[in-house]
Design a protein around this motif. Structure first.
Motif: not given
Length: 142
Positions: A27, A30-36
């Protein structure tokens, strides 16, 4: 913060032997979860949420600390450590130099005239001292 600002690093280790660590690591990356967001900012946000929740559960607002005061304490501690380390190095250099046979030199603004110390094997030049020559001549004639 600018690149020259003070910071203190710490390490977050994920164990591949623990299922919870592997799940959180996936997690975390994962850039989708962290928002970059930068990983450092994610950790800071998580720590802040964790400690805020602890404070809310304890209902003790007395335990809150002032960030500016904390930074000042850390800087003072750092200054003290630097001062002690610097004094230790200076002492080591001074004592170490003398132990190694290097003389400890102190410059003086008052210059002393040479006393004319003569070793036994050397010949003293007394030609510029007429009173000494007169005494030697008187001694040799008697």
């Amino acid at each position: 913060m600018a690149s020259g600002d003070l910071f203190r690093a710490f390490t977050v280790r994920f164990s591949f032997k623990k299922e919870q660590h592997v799940r959180l690591l996936k997690k975390f990356e994962d850039e989708k979860l962290t928002g970059g967001k930068a990983k450092n900012q994610i950790v800071m946000d998580a720590l802040e949420m964790y400690f805020d929740a602890l404070e809310d559960n304890n209902d003790t607002k007395e335990d809150k600390w002032d960030a500016k005061e904390f930074v000042e304490q850390q800087l003072e501690q750092y200054r003290q450590e630097c001062k002690e380390e610097l004094l230790g190095e200076i002492l080591r250099i001074l004592i170490g130099g003398r132990m190694a046979g290097q003389p400890f030199m102190v410059s003086s603004s008052v210059s002393k005239p040479e006393t004319g110390n003569v070793m036994e094997d050397e010949v003293a030049d007394i030609s510029g001292m007429p009173d000494v020559m007169d005494k030697i001549m008187d001694w040799s004639s008697s």
